[in-house]
Design an enzyme around this catalytic site. Structure first.
Site, PDB file in Angstrom:
ATOM      1  N   ASN A   9      40.212  50.841  38.454  1.00  0.00           N
ATOM      2  CA  ASN A   9      39.277  51.889  39.703  1.00  0.00           C
ATOM      3  C   ASN A   9      39.609  51.048  40.762  1.00  0.00           C
ATOM      4  O   ASN A   9      38.921  50.202  41.521  1.00  0.00           O
ATOM      5  CB  ASN A   9      37.845  51.013  39.330  1.00  0.00           C
ATOM      6  CG  ASN A   9      36.877  51.573  40.041  1.00  0.00           C
ATOM      7  OD1 ASN A   9      37.076  52.353  41.293  1.00  0.00           O
ATOM      8  ND2 ASN A   9      35.730  51.086  40.082  1.00  0.00           N
ATOM      9  N   LYS A  11      38.391  51.703  44.116  1.00  0.00           N
ATOM     10  CA  LYS A  11      37.648  52.077  44.934  1.00  0.00           C
ATOM     11  C   LYS A  11      37.505  52.329  45.530  1.00  0.00           C
ATOM     12  O   LYS A  11      38.918  52.892  45.603  1.00  0.00           O
ATOM     13  CB  LYS A  11      36.594  50.193  45.178  1.00  0.00           C
ATOM     14  CG  LYS A  11      36.638  49.511  43.638  1.00  0.00           C
ATOM     15  CD  LYS A  11      35.983  48.261  43.481  1.00  0.00           C
ATOM     16  CE  LYS A  11      35.783  48.333  42.122  1.00  0.00           C
ATOM     17  NZ  LYS A  11      35.114  46.715  41.527  1.00  0.00           N
ATOM     18  N   HIS A  96      28.912  53.367  38.580  1.00  0.00           N
ATOM     19  CA  HIS A  96      29.383  52.222  38.697  1.00  0.00           C
ATOM     20  C   HIS A  96      27.770  50.577  39.369  1.00  0.00           C
ATOM     21  O   HIS A  96      27.717  51.354  40.083  1.00  0.00           O
ATOM     22  CB  HIS A  96      30.456  52.281  39.398  1.00  0.00           C
ATOM     23  CG  HIS A  96      31.179  50.768  39.717  1.00  0.00           C
ATOM     24  ND1 HIS A  96      31.144  49.673  40.734  1.00  0.00           N
ATOM     25  CD2 HIS A  96      32.404  50.047  38.554  1.00  0.00           C
ATOM     26  CE1 HIS A  96      31.946  48.931  40.845  1.00  0.00           C
ATOM     27  NE2 HIS A  96      33.005  49.565  39.349  1.00  0.00           N
ATOM     28  N   GLU A  98      28.437  48.840  41.801  1.00  0.00           N
ATOM     29  CA  GLU A  98      27.973  49.139  43.228  1.00  0.00           C
ATOM     30  C   GLU A  98      27.778  50.519  44.072  1.00  0.00           C
ATOM     31  O   GLU A  98      27.083  50.521  44.622  1.00  0.00           O
ATOM     32  CB  GLU A  98      29.611  48.961  43.706  1.00  0.00           C
ATOM     33  CG  GLU A  98      30.394  48.115  44.308  1.00  0.00           C
ATOM     34  CD  GLU A  98      32.037  47.927  43.432  1.00  0.00           C
ATOM     35  OE1 GLU A  98      32.750  49.312  43.917  1.00  0.00           O
ATOM     36  OE2 GLU A  98      32.552  46.792  43.298  1.00  0.00           O
ATOM     37  N   GLU A 168      30.218  46.422  31.843  1.00  0.00           N
ATOM     38  CA  GLU A 168      30.491  45.108  33.508  1.00  0.00           C
ATOM     39  C   GLU A 168      29.352  44.464  33.808  1.00  0.00           C
ATOM     40  O   GLU A 168      28.790  44.875  34.115  1.00  0.00           O
ATOM     41  CB  GLU A 168      31.292  45.818  34.452  1.00  0.00           C
ATOM     42  CG  GLU A 168      32.476  47.076  34.574  1.00  0.00           C
ATOM     43  CD  GLU A 168      33.325  47.600  34.924  1.00  0.00           C
ATOM     44  OE1 GLU A 168      34.008  47.400  35.039  1.00  0.00           O
ATOM     45  OE2 GLU A 168      32.013  48.567  36.347  1.00  0.00           O
ATOM     46  N   GLY A 174      34.580  41.778  40.784  1.00  0.00           N
ATOM     47  CA  GLY A 174      35.040  40.925  41.610  1.00  0.00           C
ATOM     48  C   GLY A 174      35.412  39.568  41.923  1.00  0.00           C
ATOM     49  O   GLY A 174      35.349  39.088  43.089  1.00  0.00           O
ATOM     50  N   SER A 214      36.551  41.542  36.878  1.00  0.00           N
ATOM     51  CA  SER A 214      37.714  40.346  36.538  1.00  0.00           C
ATOM     52  C   SER A 214      38.741  40.495  35.280  1.00  0.00           C
ATOM     53  O   SER A 214      39.645  39.681  34.883  1.00  0.00           O
ATOM     54  CB  SER A 214      36.962  38.921  37.085  1.00  0.00           C
ATOM     55  OG  SER A 214      36.674  39.011  38.141  1.00  0.00           O
TER      56      SER A 214
HETATM   57  P1  PGA Z   1      37.460  43.317  39.252  1.00  0.00           P
HETATM   58  O1  PGA Z   1      36.590  44.928  39.386  1.00  0.00           O
HETATM   59  O2  PGA Z   1      38.444  43.428  37.864  1.00  0.00           O
HETATM   60  O3  PGA Z   1      37.823  43.831  40.576  1.00  0.00           O
HETATM   61  O4  PGA Z   1      36.655  42.743  38.715  1.00  0.00           O
HETATM   62  C1  PGA Z   1      35.903  45.999  37.911  1.00  0.00           C
HETATM   63  C2  PGA Z   1      35.596  46.811  38.200  1.00  0.00           C
HETATM   64  O5  PGA Z   1      34.650  47.205  39.169  1.00  0.00           O
HETATM   65  O6  PGA Z   1      35.300  47.906  38.162  1.00  0.00           O
END
Ligand code: PGA
Length: 252
Positions: A9, A11, A96, A98, A168, A174, A214
């Protein structure tokens, strides 16, 4: 055996040149694995370009990071399921954290998106997960169940088999703070149980449940060894081909 899916992903990262470099490096090192699919989700202006680059690579698919839940019309700034499909995508990430927390997407909207994605023969990657305070208040099960229960009753068993669930935990996205394998497995097992409750165990055993938050080369092998973890949805560690390749090549 359940299909394993390692997904990138990106983003709001990577321009055309970065995408080209990524695919060139990825395809130079990539060897398709039995039962492992690779999904890459670039930002929407690059979907068609990414699909062209992935064309011919075995078990490499493109995903949109979001889409709207209407066929077409006056929805300035949105993209439709048919556009996602037309750009060569097989998957679409929906719900997601976000999208939920920055853009205010509700369970109801996400459920509508899942439904229309399926109508267009797109495979939704349905993201669910609790906030840190919800985990600390002991509400993980409640949150994850209600996010799933907003969608599951609207699906047929066949449709459920086309959905990928991504667990998640929001506090792990992140932040560099991965859930422990035990924490992740506990929720994955719960998610499979909820799917089983709705559609029966046979369906539940066939649904791919990814972990996200992460994920990196240092923890992928332990995560993938857990019985109910069938893949990863990866942000930061998916941006460079070298680290993403390492994730695809997790040890069985
Ligand atoms: P990350 O993001 O691996 O940077 O923690 C995962 C995601 O948001 O799908």
């Amino acid at each position: 055996m359940r299909e394993k899916i390692i997904a990138a992903n990106w983003k709001m990262n990577h321009l055309a040149e970065d995408l080209k470099k990524f695919f060139t490096e990825l395809l130079a090192g990539y060897k398709a694995r039995e039962e492992v699919s690779v999904v890459i989700a670039p930002a929407s202006p690059y979907l068609a370009r990414a699909a062209e680059m992935a064309d011919g690579a075995e078990r490499v698919f493109i995903a949109a990071q979001n889409m709207y839940c209407e066929k077409s019309g006056a929805f300035t700034g949105e993209i439709s399921p048919s556009m996602v499909k037309d750009c060569g995508c097989r998957y679409v990430i929906l719900g997601h954290s976000e999208r939920r927390h920055i853009f205010g997407e509700t369970d109801e909207l996400i459920a509508r998106k899942v439904k229309i994605a399926l109508n267009y023969r797109l495979n939704p990657i349905l993201c669910i997960g609790e906030l840190l305070e919800e985990r600390e208040d002991g509400k993980t099960e409640e949150v994850v169940s209600s996010q799933l229960n907003a969608v599951l009753p609207q699906l047929s068993p066949e449709e459920m088999l086309s959905v990928v669930v991504a667990y998640e935990p929001v506090w792990a996205i992140g932040t560099g703070r991965t859930a422990t394998v035990e924490q992740a497995e506990e929720v994955h097992h719960l998610v499979r149980g909820i799917i089983g409750g709705a559609f029966g165990d046979e369906v539940a055993q066939r649904v791919t449940i990814q972990y996200g938050g992460s994920v990196k080369p240092e923890n992928i092998d332990q995560l993938m060894a857990a019985p109910d973890i069938d893949g990863a949805l990866v942000g930061g560690a998916s941006l460079a081909a070298e680290s993403f390749l390492r994730l695809i090549n997790f040890k069985q």
